[in-house]
Design an enzyme around this catalytic site. Structure first.
Site, mmCIF file in Angstrom:
data_model
loop_
_atom_site.group_PDB
_atom_site.id
_atom_site.type_symbol
_atom_site.label_atom_id
_atom_site.label_comp_id
_atom_site.label_asym_id
_atom_site.label_seq_id
_atom_site.Cartn_x
_atom_site.Cartn_y
_atom_site.Cartn_z
ATOM 1 N N VAL A 143 -1.761 -11.227 7.641
ATOM 2 C CA VAL A 143 -1.359 -11.672 6.456
ATOM 3 C C VAL A 143 -1.221 -13.433 5.609
ATOM 4 C CG1 VAL A 143 0.148 -10.815 4.041
ATOM 5 C CG2 VAL A 143 -0.308 -9.815 6.153
ATOM 6 N N SER A 144 -1.632 -13.867 4.317
ATOM 7 C CA SER A 144 -1.608 -15.353 4.253
ATOM 8 C C SER A 144 -0.602 -15.810 4.687
ATOM 9 C CB SER A 144 -2.448 -16.087 3.084
ATOM 10 O OG SER A 144 -1.515 -15.153 2.166
ATOM 11 N N ASP A 145 0.387 -14.938 3.678
ATOM 12 C CA ASP A 145 1.636 -16.027 3.568
ATOM 13 C C ASP A 145 2.352 -15.441 5.224
ATOM 14 O OD1 ASP A 145 2.039 -13.250 2.906
ATOM 15 O OD2 ASP A 145 3.781 -13.398 1.005
ATOM 16 N N CYS A 146 1.949 -14.762 5.092
ATOM 17 C CA CYS A 146 2.892 -14.408 6.839
ATOM 18 C C CYS A 146 2.438 -15.514 7.339
ATOM 19 C CB CYS A 146 3.247 -12.941 7.452
ATOM 20 S SG CYS A 146 3.637 -11.388 6.500
ATOM 21 N N GLU A 194 4.521 -18.944 6.188
ATOM 22 C CA GLU A 194 5.939 -18.847 6.142
ATOM 23 C C GLU A 194 6.214 -18.606 8.085
ATOM 24 O OE1 GLU A 194 7.806 -19.728 4.374
ATOM 25 O OE2 GLU A 194 7.486 -18.212 2.782
#
Ligand code: LAN
Length: 727
Positions: free
Chosen positions: A455-458, A461
């Site tokens: 997942v891009s934002d996972c 982050e």
């Protein structure tokens, strides 16, 4: 009152206890695989004591002490961390209930029933408790816990309760049936409920709009080919099309025969099911089907299936979908992408390989990963957990407070770092192009490595948390430079042609595919979109990375960031706001967008758009100093005040205003005071309204946000404006 007789799942009336002993439940976390266990013997109970986290999740007294009353934000942070640190699980991650959607348990329970999977009594008791606790006053259930009653929620949860032994004449069931009948009965449910009830043998397949597996044979270049759909849609469509092609239904049982009497307004024999394919209650019809889709369905039903589809083509389609199902199972060790395709893949394996197969056994075990026990009973989480996501955010929050080196919190952060290290995906999955998977090498998913979907934002982050911690000399270097670069390489593949970033993959198909959205209950699900949350996370991870590694792919990173920030600018509405897709709603997205702009040096002092964004929030501050936004914002796309301010949204806006360098301290200080005033004497913040959302219409809980973002907001405030006495 029809069909009462004797059908309570084979359990003699009144024999099953109505509550389990909560002192016997334990959460096991094996490197991020979370499962709940009900201990049968006293010996087991003695050997495996209940942890503070177990007690907290179950709603039992935690015994955590009252702390010295805080008067400054940093004292409140320390009190908050003192409580929240006790919820860290042994491998170093945080976990929590991840409920909200009310359409997940029925899929699982129907699958258990039709695959004749034994359901432990502890589970069946507590699932019933959860569903009864969540039943609305009017007798029904909605799409999610806070939503109005609908046919989808009511028909499926009613069925689920009956399969688990609830008696048809239980007054709560009578009421539920009354509500269902008032809404027209189960024939007015959306496509997914028709599918599940056909599998159960309560509906004939003629009422289910087609999901032909032949679509998987379409050439990849075709704009509508399924590999282009949003990953959750295609991975649900996959086993669904396989089961549909087989028209597999469970043979009638006494209980399903009774359900045929209970779920409809008219007598079963009198219903013309085929004519109800498109019947849907206005209460469920969140996203009406388009005329194009209706036409396509008509062609499938009246021309393709009866006259054109050959046996050999059908077999070819089934063979290919079966192969793709097996690849999904193998690549995730049967964890599967999520709680909808998980049970469906179990069913597909059961149909194809029979009850004794390894695939069936392993799937059955994996179903445990989705279940969660809380004070209200047992529910099904929206994923197999929130491990990576909440752990990365927790690290950021403590760093923002300037407490990463504080000896009180450092051991907690080292454990969290160890956890993230253990969850990075190191390789692409096998034959990833064949099964249409995006590369996963270097990535993190939302939950754990078993599930393993990038997942891009996972990823962003997580890698940012690691970069920031490992930069501190006293922290161990657990993730090598090579692995960090792999994560960055992965992130750099995530940008869309617009400059924005999506969730799991860059967009693969046109928004026009939304014309084929057949789910009726969800909006914007057919393809990936650009999201301010995901885009900002990528910008900010790349910014942190390039400060530490200025030479690595510098040009690619610079271009990526420039394009991403321009997309963020272009996504701002005239009123200064951004629409959030993954939590409620403008307060959430605004926090991210302002962080992105800040990273380019855009703040209140020099940017008209930042001033507009701040004004948008200030105009909506409530009298008590907080912010509160209703989930209606997500559905309607218009900021809608909640009746009460919410600590989580208040924290988001505080963070947003501080990212923007909003010049006056007073409104932020008022909000910070409010957050402090809601904290309990043991450092805890109590749960308020639901925080998250997906697909515009379905809400989902993020219970750790009430710790993560409050702590972050208070810490940022103390660092920016001083740790002043506030109450
Ligand atoms: C999630 C949970 C996390 C979420 C964020 C990381 C917060 C977001 O920024 C990107 C998208 C993502 C990964 C996401 C996508 C959709 C999910 C998986 C969910 C909202 C949790 C549940 C939902 C899933 C689709 C639920 C099953 C329902 C279907 C309609 C298939």
């Amino acid at each position: 009152k029809r069909g009462s007789r004797r059908a309570n799942g084979g359990v003699p009336d009144g024999k099953q206890p109505t509550k389990t002993d909560y002192s016997r439940w334990r959460l096991l976390d094996e490197r991020g695989r979370q499962t709940w266990h009900y201990l049968r013997t006293d010996d087991e109970v003695k050997k495996w004591p209940q942890s503070v986290a177990d007690k907290y999740f179950l709603g039992l007294p935690t015994g955590l002490p009252d702390l010295k009353t805080s008067t400054t934000p940093l004292q409140a942070v320390n009190n908050g961390l003192s409580f929240y640190s006790k919820l860290q699980l042994p491998p170093g991650n945080w976990g929590c209930e991840y409920g909200g959607p009310m359409f997940l348990l029925p899929g699982l329970v129907i699958t258990w029933y039709v695959t004749e999977t034994p359901v432990p009594e502890s589970h069946s008791i507590e699932i019933k408790n959860y569903l009864f606790t969540r039943q609305h006053e009017d007798g029904g259930w909605g799409l999610h816990v806070e939503a109005h009653s609908s046919v989808f929620g009511t028909a499926l949860n009613y069925t689920c309760l009956r399969l688990l032994g609830a008696h048809a004449e239980d007054p709560r069931m009578v009421k539920a049936r009354g509500k269902l009948h008032e809404m027209g009965g189960a024939v007015y449910g959306p496509h997914w409920s028709k599918f599940w009830l056909a599998v159960l043998g309560v509906f004939p397949w003629s009422i289910v709009n087609p999901t032909p597996p032949e679509l998987w044979l379409l050439p990849d270049w075709l704009p509508i080919a399924p590999w282009r759909w949003w990953i959750h849609m295609r991975q649900v469509f996959l086993p669904m099309s396989f089961v549909y092609s087989k028209r597999w239904s469970y043979p009638p049982t006494a209980l399903t025969m009774e359900l045929r009497n209970e779920l409809f307004v008219e007598p079963y024999e009198a219903i013309d099911f085929a004519s109800h394919r498109n019947s849907i209650s206005p209460l469920d019809n969140f996203h009406p089907k388009t005329w194009i889709l209706n036409l396509i369905n008509w062609i499938f039903v009246h021309l393709w299936i009866p006259y054109l589809l050959t046996k050999s083509l059908q077999q070819k389609a089934e063979a290919w979908t079966w192969k793709l199902i097996q690849m999904e199972d193998a690549n995730t060790d049967y964890s599967n992408l999520g709680p909808v395709n998980g049970p469906m893949n179990l069913l597909a394996c059961y149909i194809q390989e029979g009850p004794g197969a390894y695939s069936v056994r392993r799937h059955r075990e994996r179903m445990e990963d989705f279940l969660w026990v809380k004070s209200e009973g047992m529910l099904m989480n929206g994923t197999n957990g929130v491990q990576n996501w909440d752990t990365a955010f927790t690290i950021h929050a403590v760093i923002e407070c300037g407490l990463a080196e504080d000896p009180r919190w450092k051991p907690m952060l080292v454990k969290a770092l160890e956890y993230l290290e253990s969850q990075q995906t190191l390789e692409n999955c096998k034959d990833h192009e064949v099964c249409y998977r995006h590369p996963t090498k270097g990535a993190w998913g939302f939950s754990n490595k078993d599930q393993g979907y990038s997942v891009s934002d996972c990823t962003a982050e997580a890698v940012k948390a690691i970069l920031l911690l490992q930069k501190i000399p006293s922290y161990p270097n657990l993730v090598s430079e090579r692995r960090i670069k792999d994560a960055i390489d992965m992130l750099l593949t995530m940008q869309n042609d617009t400059g924005g970033c999506s969730s799991y993959e860059p967009r693969r198909g046109s928004e026009l595919l939304e014309y084929l959205n057949a789910a009726e209950v969800f909006g914007r699900i057919m393809v990936e979109y650009d999201y301010p949350e995901c885009t900002t996370a990528c910008i900010s991870a790349l910014n942190v990375f390039r400060k530490q590694y200025p030479d690595y792919r510098a040009k690619d990173i610079e271009t990526f960031i420039q394009r991403a920030v321009s997309w963020i600018r272009s996504d701002q509405r005239a009123d200064g706001s951004w629409y959030g897709a993954w939590a409620i709603c403008f307060t959430y997205a605004g926090m991210f967008a302002l962080q992105a702009l800040r990273s380019m040096g855009e703040t209140y002092a020099n940017s008209e758009r930042v001033r507009r964004a701040c004004q948008f929030f200030l105009d909506r501050q409530m009298d008590d100093g907080g912010w509160g936004e209703s989930y209606k914002s997500c559905e309607d796309g218009v900021y809608t005040q909640h009746e009460k301010s919410q600590v989580v949204q208040t924290a988001w806006v505080c963070i947003a205003l501080m990212e923007a360098d909003y010049p006056e301290v007073e409104p932020i200080q008022k909000a910070v005071k409010l957050i402090m005033s809601r904290q309990l004497s043991n450092g805890e913040w109590p749960q308020e309204a639901i925080e998250g959302v997906f697909n515009k219409s379905c809400m989902i809980s993020y219970p750790n946000y009430k710790f993560i973002f409050t702590i972050k907001a208070l810490g940022m405030f103390a660092r920016k404006h001083g740790d002043m006495v506030l109450q």
